[in-house]
Design a protein around this motif. Structure first.
Motif, PDB file in Angstrom:
ATOM      1  N   PRO A 119       0.832  -1.210   0.000  1.00 33.01           N
ATOM      2  CA  PRO A 119       0.000   0.000   0.000  1.00 33.01           C
ATOM      3  C   PRO A 119       0.871   1.266   0.000  1.00 33.01           C
ATOM      4  CG  PRO A 119      -0.604  -1.466   1.821  1.00 33.01           C
ATOM      5  CD  PRO A 119       0.638  -2.014   1.218  1.00 33.01           C
ATOM      6  N   GLN A 120       0.322   2.326  -0.576  1.00 34.06           N
ATOM      7  CA  GLN A 120       1.029   3.598  -0.538  1.00 34.06           C
ATOM      8  C   GLN A 120       1.256   3.998   0.928  1.00 34.06           C
ATOM      9  OE1 GLN A 120      -0.993   6.872  -2.441  1.00 34.06           O
ATOM     10  NE2 GLN A 120       0.933   7.923  -2.868  1.00 34.06           N
ATOM     11  N   PHE A 121       2.376   4.628   1.205  1.00 35.74           N
ATOM     12  CA  PHE A 121       2.767   5.142   2.525  1.00 35.74           C
ATOM     13  C   PHE A 121       3.216   4.063   3.508  1.00 35.74           C
ATOM     14  CE2 PHE A 121      -0.629   8.306   1.199  1.00 35.74           C
ATOM     15  CZ  PHE A 121       0.275   9.226   0.688  1.00 35.74           C
ATOM     16  N   ALA A 122       3.210   2.794   3.099  1.00 30.57           N
ATOM     17  CA  ALA A 122       3.663   1.763   4.029  1.00 30.57           C
ATOM     18  C   ALA A 122       5.176   1.835   4.174  1.00 30.57           C
ATOM     19  CB  ALA A 122       3.248   0.384   3.537  1.00 30.57           C
ATOM     20  N   ASP A 123       5.622   1.687   5.396  1.00 27.56           N
ATOM     21  CA  ASP A 123       7.045   1.660   5.695  1.00 27.56           C
ATOM     22  C   ASP A 123       7.562   0.243   5.437  1.00 27.56           C
ATOM     23  OD1 ASP A 123       9.542   2.483   7.040  1.00 27.56           O
ATOM     24  OD2 ASP A 123       8.868   1.188   8.662  1.00 27.56           O
ATOM     25  N   THR A 124       8.522   0.109   4.525  1.00 22.48           N
ATOM     26  CA  THR A 124       9.177  -1.180   4.317  1.00 22.48           C
ATOM     27  C   THR A 124      10.675  -0.920   4.317  1.00 22.48           C
ATOM     28  OG1 THR A 124       9.403  -1.107   1.897  1.00 22.48           O
ATOM     29  CG2 THR A 124       7.281  -1.891   2.748  1.00 22.48           C
ATOM     30  N   THR A 125      11.474  -1.978   4.238  1.00 24.32           N
ATOM     31  CA  THR A 125      12.919  -1.758   4.305  1.00 24.32           C
ATOM     32  C   THR A 125      13.451  -1.096   3.037  1.00 24.32           C
ATOM     33  OG1 THR A 125      13.234  -4.054   3.629  1.00 24.32           O
ATOM     34  CG2 THR A 125      13.402  -3.587   5.967  1.00 24.32           C
ATOM     35  N   THR A 126      12.707  -1.164   1.934  1.00 21.02           N
ATOM     36  CA  THR A 126      13.148  -0.475   0.723  1.00 21.02           C
ATOM     37  C   THR A 126      12.276   0.745   0.406  1.00 21.02           C
ATOM     38  OG1 THR A 126      11.941  -2.161  -0.515  1.00 21.02           O
ATOM     39  CG2 THR A 126      14.325  -2.412  -0.425  1.00 21.02           C
ATOM     40  N   SER A 127      11.384   1.083   1.311  1.00 20.93           N
ATOM     41  CA  SER A 127      10.645   2.351   1.217  1.00 20.93           C
ATOM     42  C   SER A 127      10.528   2.887   2.641  1.00 20.93           C
ATOM     43  CB  SER A 127       9.251   2.140   0.595  1.00 20.93           C
ATOM     44  OG  SER A 127       8.438   1.320   1.414  1.00 20.93           O
ATOM     45  N   PRO A 128      11.695   3.115   3.284  1.00 18.39           N
ATOM     46  CA  PRO A 128      11.666   3.472   4.706  1.00 18.39           C
ATOM     47  C   PRO A 128      11.082   4.861   4.947  1.00 18.39           C
ATOM     48  CG  PRO A 128      13.909   3.633   3.850  1.00 18.39           C
ATOM     49  CD  PRO A 128      13.063   3.084   2.736  1.00 18.39           C
ATOM     50  N   ALA A 129      10.130   4.928   5.854  1.00 19.28           N
ATOM     51  CA  ALA A 129       9.522   6.214   6.182  1.00 19.28           C
ATOM     52  C   ALA A 129      10.502   7.033   6.997  1.00 19.28           C
ATOM     53  CB  ALA A 129       8.239   5.992   6.965  1.00 19.28           C
TER      54      ALA A 129
ATOM     55  N   GLU B 274      -5.146  12.228   4.830  1.00 22.96           N
ATOM     56  CA  GLU B 274      -6.351  12.647   4.096  1.00 22.96           C
ATOM     57  C   GLU B 274      -6.285  12.198   2.640  1.00 22.96           C
ATOM     58  OE1 GLU B 274      -6.581  16.886   4.777  1.00 22.96           O
ATOM     59  OE2 GLU B 274      -6.758  16.531   6.944  1.00 22.96           O
ATOM     60  N   GLN B 275      -5.083  12.326   2.071  1.00 20.45           N
ATOM     61  CA  GLN B 275      -4.858  11.913   0.694  1.00 20.45           C
ATOM     62  C   GLN B 275      -5.130  10.402   0.534  1.00 20.45           C
ATOM     63  OE1 GLN B 275      -0.925  13.316  -0.499  1.00 20.45           O
ATOM     64  NE2 GLN B 275      -0.911  11.755  -2.098  1.00 20.45           N
ATOM     65  N   PHE B 276      -4.679   9.639   1.521  1.00 22.33           N
ATOM     66  CA  PHE B 276      -4.850   8.172   1.533  1.00 22.33           C
ATOM     67  C   PHE B 276      -6.352   7.835   1.545  1.00 22.33           C
ATOM     68  CE2 PHE B 276      -2.754   4.189   3.677  1.00 22.33           C
ATOM     69  CZ  PHE B 276      -3.239   3.396   2.663  1.00 22.33           C
ATOM     70  N   GLN B 277      -7.085   8.476   2.460  1.00 21.82           N
ATOM     71  CA  GLN B 277      -8.525   8.237   2.572  1.00 21.82           C
ATOM     72  C   GLN B 277      -9.245   8.608   1.278  1.00 21.82           C
ATOM     73  OE1 GLN B 277     -10.705   7.113   5.459  1.00 21.82           O
ATOM     74  NE2 GLN B 277     -11.829   6.843   3.547  1.00 21.82           N
ATOM     75  N   GLN B 278      -8.828   9.727   0.689  1.00 20.53           N
ATOM     76  CA  GLN B 278      -9.469  10.204  -0.536  1.00 20.53           C
ATOM     77  C   GLN B 278      -9.288   9.206  -1.676  1.00 20.53           C
ATOM     78  OE1 GLN B 278      -8.130  14.139  -1.486  1.00 20.53           O
ATOM     79  NE2 GLN B 278      -9.495  14.291  -3.242  1.00 20.53           N
ATOM     80  N   ARG B 279      -8.077   8.654  -1.781  1.00 24.78           N
ATOM     81  CA  ARG B 279      -7.806   7.695  -2.854  1.00 24.78           C
ATOM     82  C   ARG B 279      -8.623   6.413  -2.640  1.00 24.78           C
ATOM     83  NH1 ARG B 279      -3.671   6.543  -6.898  1.00 24.78           N
ATOM     84  NH2 ARG B 279      -4.694   4.901  -8.092  1.00 24.78           N
ATOM     85  N   VAL B 280      -8.726   5.982  -1.389  1.00 20.88           N
ATOM     86  CA  VAL B 280      -9.537   4.790  -1.099  1.00 20.88           C
ATOM     87  C   VAL B 280     -10.988   5.038  -1.497  1.00 20.88           C
ATOM     88  CG1 VAL B 280     -10.461   3.313   0.763  1.00 20.88           C
ATOM     89  CG2 VAL B 280      -8.032   3.894   0.730  1.00 20.88           C
ATOM     90  N   ASP B 281     -11.494   6.231  -1.184  1.00 20.31           N
ATOM     91  CA  ASP B 281     -12.873   6.591  -1.545  1.00 20.31           C
ATOM     92  C   ASP B 281     -13.061   6.552  -3.068  1.00 20.31           C
ATOM     93  OD1 ASP B 281     -13.304   6.993   1.112  1.00 20.31           O
ATOM     94  OD2 ASP B 281     -13.250   9.186   1.034  1.00 20.31           O
ATOM     95  N   GLU B 282     -12.076   7.092  -3.783  1.00 22.64           N
ATOM     96  CA  GLU B 282     -12.154   7.115  -5.248  1.00 22.64           C
ATOM     97  C   GLU B 282     -12.179   5.696  -5.827  1.00 22.64           C
ATOM     98  OE1 GLU B 282      -9.530  11.193  -5.610  1.00 22.64           O
ATOM     99  OE2 GLU B 282      -8.857   9.416  -6.719  1.00 22.64           O
ATOM    100  N   GLU B 283     -11.282   4.868  -5.311  1.00 20.01           N
ATOM    101  CA  GLU B 283     -11.196   3.483  -5.806  1.00 20.01           C
ATOM    102  C   GLU B 283     -12.498   2.729  -5.514  1.00 20.01           C
ATOM    103  OE1 GLU B 283      -8.696   2.078  -7.580  1.00 20.01           O
ATOM    104  OE2 GLU B 283      -7.520   3.932  -7.512  1.00 20.01           O
ATOM    105  N   TRP B 284     -13.052   2.977  -4.335  1.00 17.92           N
ATOM    106  CA  TRP B 284     -14.298   2.331  -3.921  1.00 17.92           C
ATOM    107  C   TRP B 284     -15.445   2.742  -4.842  1.00 17.92           C
ATOM    108  CZ3 TRP B 284     -16.690  -1.490  -1.764  1.00 17.92           C
ATOM    109  CH2 TRP B 284     -17.953  -1.356  -1.204  1.00 17.92           C
ATOM    110  N   GLU B 285     -15.501   4.046  -5.169  1.00 19.69           N
ATOM    111  CA  GLU B 285     -16.558   4.521  -6.065  1.00 19.69           C
ATOM    112  C   GLU B 285     -16.403   3.963  -7.477  1.00 19.69           C
ATOM    113  OE1 GLU B 285     -16.968   8.802  -5.733  1.00 19.69           O
ATOM    114  OE2 GLU B 285     -17.371   8.564  -3.582  1.00 19.69           O
ATOM    115  N   LYS B 286     -15.144   3.847  -7.895  1.00 16.22           N
ATOM    116  CA  LYS B 286     -14.858   3.268  -9.213  1.00 16.22           C
ATOM    117  C   LYS B 286     -15.387   1.822  -9.253  1.00 16.22           C
ATOM    118  CE  LYS B 286     -10.394   2.803 -10.570  1.00 16.22           C
ATOM    119  NZ  LYS B 286      -9.047   3.331 -10.771  1.00 16.22           N
ATOM    120  N   LEU B 287     -15.150   1.117  -8.157  1.00 19.02           N
ATOM    121  CA  LEU B 287     -15.612  -0.270  -8.094  1.00 19.02           C
ATOM    122  C   LEU B 287     -17.144  -0.345  -8.071  1.00 19.02           C
ATOM    123  CD1 LEU B 287     -14.845  -3.304  -7.791  1.00 19.02           C
ATOM    124  CD2 LEU B 287     -15.052  -2.967  -5.339  1.00 19.02           C
ATOM    125  N   LEU B 288     -17.759   0.552  -7.295  1.00 21.40           N
ATOM    126  CA  LEU B 288     -19.231   0.567  -7.221  1.00 21.40           C
ATOM    127  C   LEU B 288     -19.835   0.787  -8.606  1.00 21.40           C
ATOM    128  CD1 LEU B 288     -19.987   2.566  -3.937  1.00 21.40           C
ATOM    129  CD2 LEU B 288     -20.187   0.103  -4.302  1.00 21.40           C
TER     130      LEU B 288
END
Lengths: 100, 308
Positions: free
Chosen positions: B150-160, B288-302
């Motif tokens: 997922p976007q914004f997740a901390d991983t060892t190759t995408s360290p926050a 907020e950006q994360f929530q907005q994208r989830v909302d968009e994807e959800w509406e696209k699916l609906l």
């Protein structure tokens, strides 16, 4: 503890002679917390059974009958998912279990 | 409708004693797939990954069914070959048993490394069911980001940290990409909703032709949550509409579960250490950006499912 095979017992040529023989390997000693089943609270919903990553919920004739401590790794999913009120599965520290 | 008591009387093709971490949800997915397969004889292929290495540590195997591992990138190609050999033998009258073919791969072996072989197998129309257990990173090698992370997740190759706030990109929507292959059956599932999962796997197995199922399988090590919450993790992912449950049957998109009340995304991500940095003042905007994208994807699916 799991019984490790000696070099004489390990099958030659990397053959595995018994499908599913991982069941002979005991992962129960990984546990630091352990689920305890309180039978009188159990509503036989099988949630613990369907969610157990280690198939460590024992069933017989469509009844939950206990926990397979030889394989249970103590993740706590069963106790977390148990919907019975009061819960039929509780996690306790291994050190308090009196089994050591 | 899955009757758990009935299912508990069958023998599963995956045994305890495997060496997946305590609380890993991937074996829950495998067990539920096994429950769905029931008595159907199956041949299983496994892409390289946690499941493959931890289920077959010599001299043990957790598989009761015929099982094949080849390499990281070619579980689908390998299983295509096995399925083709089976069809050839059947044609020659050397085998009459009805056998089904299931491949398991993690998101690394499915979204990224095994993507070309998966796409090829789907396009050629082999009668296989491919099941991706998506834990959202290369967990086996130490939590490196994948295209499923997922976007914004901390991983060892995408360290926050001060340079980046975790992974920069949005995740690849593999389920939709597989649907675009126009195969007979594609679905997204979560083991918390076992009834939905088992029903979908049964459909996928029954179908004559390729089927793809994407199953969310949380990883307590990589996601940084308490092992006991693995199933709760997928339930919240579904309830927040981050991981919607749907199927695409012969091109028809259908939502199979609609949360009564769409929960805020924070309910899911606040439980995970990999998103901890999002809850600071300077990253409020990202949340907020994360929530907005989830909302968009959800509406696209609906819209795709004809729900709006």
């Amino acid at each position: 503890m799991s019984n490790l095979l000696t070099w004489k017992e390990v099958p030659k040529g990397a053959f595995l002679e018994k499908p599913g023989n991982a069941a002979d390997y005991e992962t129960g000693d990984w546990r630091s917390i352990k689920p305890v089943w309180i039978a009188e609270n159990c509503i036989q919903c099988f949630r613990c059974w369907v969610y157990c990553p280690d198939a460590a919920i024992m069933t017989k004739d469509k009844k939950m009958i206990g926990i397979d401590y030889k394989h249970c790794k103590g993740c706590g999913i069963c106790a977390n998912e148990c919907p019975a009120k009061p819960k039929a599965l509780e996690m306790i520290n291994e050190s308090d279990s009196g089994d050591n | 409708m899955a009757n758990l008591k009935q299912l508990s009387q069958q023998e599963e093709f995956f045994t305890p004693g495997h060496r997946m971490c305590a609380g890993c949800v991937a074996p829950v997915v495998v067990r539920q797939v096994s429950m769905a397969a029931g008595d159907t004889p199956v041949v299983i292929a496994n892409a390289t990954g946690c499941l493959e290495v931890a289920s077959t540590i010599f001299p043990y195997t957790a598989w009761r069914a015929p099982w094949i591992h080849n390499a990281f990138e070619n579980a689908s190609a390998t299983l295509s070959g096995v399925e083709t050999a089976y069809r050839a033998l059947k044609k020659q009258g050397k085998i009459d048993k009805k056998v089904k073919f299931i491949a398991f791969g993690g998101d690394g072996g499915t979204y990224d490394i095994g993507f070309q072989s998966l796409s090829g197998a789907m396009e050629r129309g082999h009668d296989i069911v491919y099941i991706c257990y998506d834990n959202g990173a290369y967990m086996n090698t130490g939590i490196q980001r994948s295209s499923a992370t997922p976007q914004f997740a901390d991983t060892t190759t995408s360290p926050a940290g001060s340079v980046i706030p975790g992974k920069i990109q949005w995740r690849k929507d593999l389920t939709a990409i597989m649907a675009a292959h126009n195969v007979p059956y594609v679905a997204q599932v979560a083991p918390s909703h076992f009834n939905d999962l088992i029903t979908k796997v049964q459909k996928a197995i029954a179908v004559d032709g390729p089927a793809f199922i994407n199953a969310m399988a949380p990883c307590p090590r990589g996601w940084r949550y308490d092992t006991r919450e693995g199933i709760e993790m997928t339930r919240l992912a579904v309830e927040t509409c981050y991981w919607p449950l749907y199927e695409v049957e012969d091109g028809q998109w259908k939502l199979t579960y609609k949360p009564r009340e769409k929960k805020p995304l924070t309910e899911w991500i606040k439980k995970q250490g990999r998103f901890r940095h999002l809850f600071t003042d300077e990253n409020k905007e990202l949340l907020e950006q994360f929530q907005q994208r989830v909302d968009e994807e959800w509406e696209k699916l609906l819209r795709r499912c004809g729900e709006m």
